[in-house]
Design an enzyme around this catalytic site. Structure first.
Site, PDB file in Angstrom:
ATOM      1  N   GLN A   1      20.132 -41.993  32.918  1.00  0.00           N
ATOM      2  CA  GLN A   1      19.652 -43.066  33.785  1.00  0.00           C
ATOM      3  C   GLN A   1      19.999 -44.454  33.250  1.00  0.00           C
ATOM      4  O   GLN A   1      19.736 -45.451  33.930  1.00  0.00           O
ATOM      5  CB  GLN A   1      18.125 -42.971  33.931  1.00  0.00           C
ATOM      6  CG  GLN A   1      17.645 -41.728  34.653  1.00  0.00           C
ATOM      7  CD  GLN A   1      17.681 -41.878  36.164  1.00  0.00           C
ATOM      8  OE1 GLN A   1      18.179 -42.871  36.690  1.00  0.00           O
ATOM      9  NE2 GLN A   1      17.148 -40.900  36.869  1.00  0.00           N
TER      10      GLN A   1
ATOM     11  N   HIS B   1      27.216 -39.383  38.132  1.00  0.00           N
ATOM     12  CA  HIS B   1      26.728 -39.898  39.412  1.00  0.00           C
ATOM     13  C   HIS B   1      25.617 -40.929  39.256  1.00  0.00           C
ATOM     14  O   HIS B   1      25.335 -41.678  40.186  1.00  0.00           O
ATOM     15  CB  HIS B   1      26.278 -38.752  40.327  1.00  0.00           C
ATOM     16  CG  HIS B   1      25.018 -38.065  39.896  1.00  0.00           C
ATOM     17  ND1 HIS B   1      25.007 -37.003  39.021  1.00  0.00           N
ATOM     18  CD2 HIS B   1      23.733 -38.269  40.243  1.00  0.00           C
ATOM     19  CE1 HIS B   1      23.765 -36.594  38.840  1.00  0.00           C
ATOM     20  NE2 HIS B   1      22.975 -37.337  39.571  1.00  0.00           N
TER      21      HIS B   1
ATOM     22  N   CYS C   1      13.517 -34.468  37.749  1.00  0.00           N
ATOM     23  CA  CYS C   1      13.853 -33.075  37.489  1.00  0.00           C
ATOM     24  C   CYS C   1      12.689 -32.105  37.664  1.00  0.00           C
ATOM     25  O   CYS C   1      12.767 -30.960  37.228  1.00  0.00           O
ATOM     26  CB  CYS C   1      14.442 -32.899  36.076  1.00  0.00           C
ATOM     27  SG  CYS C   1      15.877 -33.934  35.786  1.00  0.00           S
TER      28      CYS C   1
ATOM     29  N   THR D   1      39.765 -25.080  34.190  1.00  0.00           N
ATOM     30  CA  THR D   1      40.620 -26.257  34.163  1.00  0.00           C
ATOM     31  C   THR D   1      39.782 -27.531  34.162  1.00  0.00           C
ATOM     32  O   THR D   1      38.757 -27.609  34.829  1.00  0.00           O
ATOM     33  CB  THR D   1      41.545 -26.264  35.400  1.00  0.00           C
ATOM     34  OG1 THR D   1      42.293 -25.050  35.410  1.00  0.00           O
ATOM     35  CG2 THR D   1      42.496 -27.451  35.377  1.00  0.00           C
TER      36      THR D   1
END
Length: 220
Positions: free
Chosen positions: A18, A40, A163, A77
């Site tokens: 955060q 994100h 969460c 990958t």
């Protein structure tokens, strides 16, 4: 904590997910051995992150074997596009962090003021000053977070703490700071970001106030 652990053979990890978008984060100043970064949370695409590991510390142990091209840490990958985007987002955060933080903090305080004036008994959890710029944790006096969410579907917010949405139990973070189970059930977490505007704040406040006064509380 870092000073207390130094030299005792104990590695210190901090979750900085955060922080990077609005807080100066220096691993040397913090004294941490490991630090997690989530893409994100600073406007990179979802699904990419990074782990800082202090030089000389043993590396992470892989959960799955394989992937020599990944230094033996995982098979598969590399997410090259995500990694590049994370780097670009980090560069933007470094340039914009100070201005973003000041603007977001002003909007956060406006939201808190609007809600406090209209909802008597509203409680702010934690320090008003020593907190993330875009974070408000609020305990409502008489309305459950779930009931409020149902009454105000146009506003996206979380119940409880990070969460723990959907866990069905009071957040241990909230109970650790002294909230009862009933208070934790009436606690919401509001987040602001780089693209939040004053119009968003005022419309969200109006909706939340309406919901707080009309929602049916089933948290008790």
């Amino acid at each position: 904590m870092a000073r207390a652990l130094r030299g005792r053979g104990i590695a210190l990890h901090t979750d900085a997910a955060q922080s990077l978008a609005t807080v100066v984060t220096d691993v040397t100043e913090l004294g941490v051995d490991l630090l997690s970064v989530v893409g994100h949370k600073m406007y990179a695409p979802k699904g990419v992150g990074a782990l800082y590991v202090r030089a000389g510390l043993p590396g992470p142990v892989p959960l799955f074997s394989g992937g020599g091209q990944e230094n033996g840490l995982r098979a598969g990958t590399e997410n090259v596009a995500g990694i590049v985007a994370l780097g670009a987002a980090a560069e933007l955060a470094l340039k914009e962090r100070e201005n973003d933080a000041a603007r977001i903090r002003r909007l956060r305080d406006l939201l808190l003021s609007l809600l406090t004036e209209a909802i008597p008994g509203l409680r702010l959890n934690g320090s008003r000053d020593h907190r993330l710029a875009g974070n408000l944790s609020l305990t409502l006096p008489a309305t459950g977070a779930t009931a409020l969410a149902a009454a105000v579907p146009e506003v996206a917010f979380s119940a409880g703490a990070a969460c723990h949405t959907g866990a069905g139990l009071p957040s241990p973070v909230l109970t650790a700071i002294g909230l009862s189970a009933a208070q934790a059930a009436r606690t919401v977490r509001l987040g602001l970001g780089r693209y939040t505007g004053e119009d968003d704040i005022r419309s969200a406040a109006q909706a939340l106030v309406r919901g707080a006064h009309t929602a049916v509380d089933t948290s008790e």
